[in-house]
Enzyme design. Structure first.
Site, PDB file in Angstrom:
ATOM      1  CB  THR A   1      23.006  44.207  18.895  1.00  0.00           C
ATOM      2  OG1 THR A   1      23.430  43.713  19.760  1.00  0.00           O
ATOM      3  CG2 THR A   1      21.877  44.336  18.058  1.00  0.00           C
TER       4      THR A   1
ATOM      5  CG  ASN B   1      27.759  43.116  27.737  1.00  0.00           C
ATOM      6  OD1 ASN B   1      27.911  44.373  27.617  1.00  0.00           O
ATOM      7  ND2 ASN B   1      27.998  42.728  26.213  1.00  0.00           N
TER       8      ASN B   1
ATOM      9  CG  HIS C   1      22.290  38.157  21.528  1.00  0.00           C
ATOM     10  ND1 HIS C   1      22.974  39.352  20.820  1.00  0.00           N
ATOM     11  CD2 HIS C   1      21.476  39.124  20.162  1.00  0.00           C
ATOM     12  CE1 HIS C   1      23.097  40.412  20.452  1.00  0.00           C
ATOM     13  NE2 HIS C   1      21.449  39.781  19.967  1.00  0.00           N
TER      14      HIS C   1
ATOM     15  CG  HIS D   1      30.710  44.045  21.928  1.00  0.00           C
ATOM     16  ND1 HIS D   1      30.205  42.405  21.495  1.00  0.00           N
ATOM     17  CD2 HIS D   1      31.551  44.528  20.744  1.00  0.00           C
ATOM     18  CE1 HIS D   1      30.639  43.173  20.267  1.00  0.00           C
ATOM     19  NE2 HIS D   1      31.310  43.909  19.953  1.00  0.00           N
TER      20      HIS D   1
ATOM     21  CD  GLU E   1      30.624  40.488  24.031  1.00  0.00           C
ATOM     22  OE1 GLU E   1      30.511  39.029  24.059  1.00  0.00           O
ATOM     23  OE2 GLU E   1      29.210  40.581  23.830  1.00  0.00           O
TER      24      GLU E   1
ATOM     25  NE  ARG F   1      28.937  46.949  17.989  1.00  0.00           N
ATOM     26  CZ  ARG F   1      28.383  46.125  19.172  1.00  0.00           C
ATOM     27  NH1 ARG F   1      28.230  46.755  20.477  1.00  0.00           N
ATOM     28  NH2 ARG F   1      28.048  44.831  18.463  1.00  0.00           N
TER      29      ARG F   1
ATOM     30  N   GLY G   1      23.319  41.372  29.125  1.00  0.00           N
ATOM     31  CA  GLY G   1      23.877  43.093  29.383  1.00  0.00           C
ATOM     32  C   GLY G   1      22.505  43.570  29.041  1.00  0.00           C
TER      33      GLY G   1
ATOM     34  CG  HIS H   1      28.335  50.472  23.705  1.00  0.00           C
ATOM     35  ND1 HIS H   1      29.149  49.934  23.566  1.00  0.00           N
ATOM     36  CD2 HIS H   1      27.651  49.801  22.533  1.00  0.00           C
ATOM     37  CE1 HIS H   1      29.887  48.910  22.627  1.00  0.00           C
ATOM     38  NE2 HIS H   1      28.336  49.107  21.749  1.00  0.00           N
TER      39      HIS H   1
END
Length: 251
Positions: free
Chosen positions: A100, A7, A192, A43, A70, A45, A215, A50
Site C-alpha cells: 500500500t 476508494n 490514507h 488504484h 490513482e 496496480r 477506502g 484488486h
C-alpha cells in the site's frame, strides 16, 4: 465543503478472493453515490490484485460523480488514464510490488522533469492532476513548479499517531503544509488511513481541504453498519453535505 471520494479497491479485493463478480464493484460504487459521496477512487496496480483495468472501464461508463484514478505512472497506467479521461489522476510513487502507499514523492530525486512532462500531457487531455506528497514545504513548492493542480497529503503517520502528542505535531505540519499549498496556488486533497475517529480533527485543522479519498477503513466500517450508513457517517464526520446526483440509468 470537503468532498468525499470513496476508494472501492477493497470491494474488488473481496471479490477477487473468491472469483466471479460478488461483491460487484460497480454496484458498490452505485450504492456509495446514492448515499451522497462526491467521487469514486480506484488504484489499479500491475498485478491486478484488486481493481482491474476492466473495472476502471466499467466504472467510467456509469460514473455520475467525479472519478479519480490513482497509481504509479507506468506505461500501462498512463495509457489507461488517457483512454478513460477521469476527472482527476493522482500520481503516487508506489513501486509495483508495494502492499500500500507509504510515502509521498521525493521530487528531489531526479523524477521532476519526467513527472512535469507527464502532468502537462494529462492536463492537455482535460484531466486534473494531483501528486501524493508528505507535508514537506520543499516538496510542495516543487510540485507547484511542476504545475500540478493539486497535492494529496499522505495522512498515514497522522492516523497512526492520532490521540498522542506526536499526532498533534503531525497535524500541525499538515495544517501548515495545506496553508503553503493554497498560498502558492495548489489545491489540497488528503488520504490514507483516515477514519471516523481521526477525520473531524483533521477536517477542522486543515483549512481549505478540498477532498479526502477513503477506502480501507470505510469498507471495514461498512461490514459492521452497512455501506449506505457508513458513507453518510463519513460525510457527517467531514461536516459535508451529500452530493445531489441523479442515479444513472442502467443499460
Amino acid at each position: 465543503m470537503i468532498r468525499l471520494s470513496v476508494n472501492v479497491n477493497k470491494i474488488a479485493t473481496l471479490r477477487n478472493a473468491r472469483g466471479g463478480n460478488i461483491p460487484d464493484v460497480v454496484e458498490a460504487a452505485r450504492t456509495c453515490i446514492a448515499a451522497g459521496c462526491h467521487g469514486i477512487t480506484v488504484h489499479p496496480r500491475p498485478d491486478a490484485r484488486h481493481i482491474t483495468f476492466q473495472d476502471v472501464f466499467d466504472l467510467a461508463a456509469m460514473m455520475t460523480v467525479e472519478f479519480n484514478i490513482e497509481g504509479y505512472p507506468g506505461a500501462e497506467f498512463i495509457d489507461l488514464v488517457m483512454r478513460v479521461r477521469p476527472t482527476q489522476v493522482t500520481l503516487v510513487p508506489d513501486p509495483p510490488g508495494v502492499l500500500t502507499s507509504n510515502a509521498g514523492w521525493n521530487l528531489r530525486s531526479g523524477a521532476a522533469d519526467w513527472l512535469g512532462d507527464l502532468l502537462t500531457g494529462f492536463k492537455k487531455a482535460g484531466i486534473r492532476t494531483s501528486l501524493f506528497l508528505d507535508p514537506d514545504a520543499d516538496q510542495i513548492r516543487r510540485a507547484r513548479k511542476l504545475e500540478a493542480d493539486r497535492i494529496e497529503l499522505y495522512t498515514g503517520p497522522y492516523a497512526q499517531a492520532f490521540g498522542t502528542p506526536a499526532g498533534k505535531t503531525i497535524l500541525a505540519a499538515h495544517r501548515e503544509a495545506a496553508l503553503l499549498a493554497r498560498t502558492i496556488g495548489l489545491g489540497v486533497n488528503a488520504g490514507h488511513d483516515l477514519d471516523l475517529k481521526n477525520i473531524p480533527a483533521y477536517a477542522t485543522a486543515v483549512k481549505g481541504l478540498q477532498e479526502v479519498s477513503i477506502g480501507h477503513t470505510l469498507v471495514s466500517d461498512a461490514l459492521y453498519i452497512g455501506l449506505t450508513r457508513t458513507v453518510k457517517a463519513y460525510l457527517k464526520a467531514l461536516g459535508s453535505k451529500p452530493a445531489r446526483v441523479k442515479r444513472a440509468k442502467r443499460k
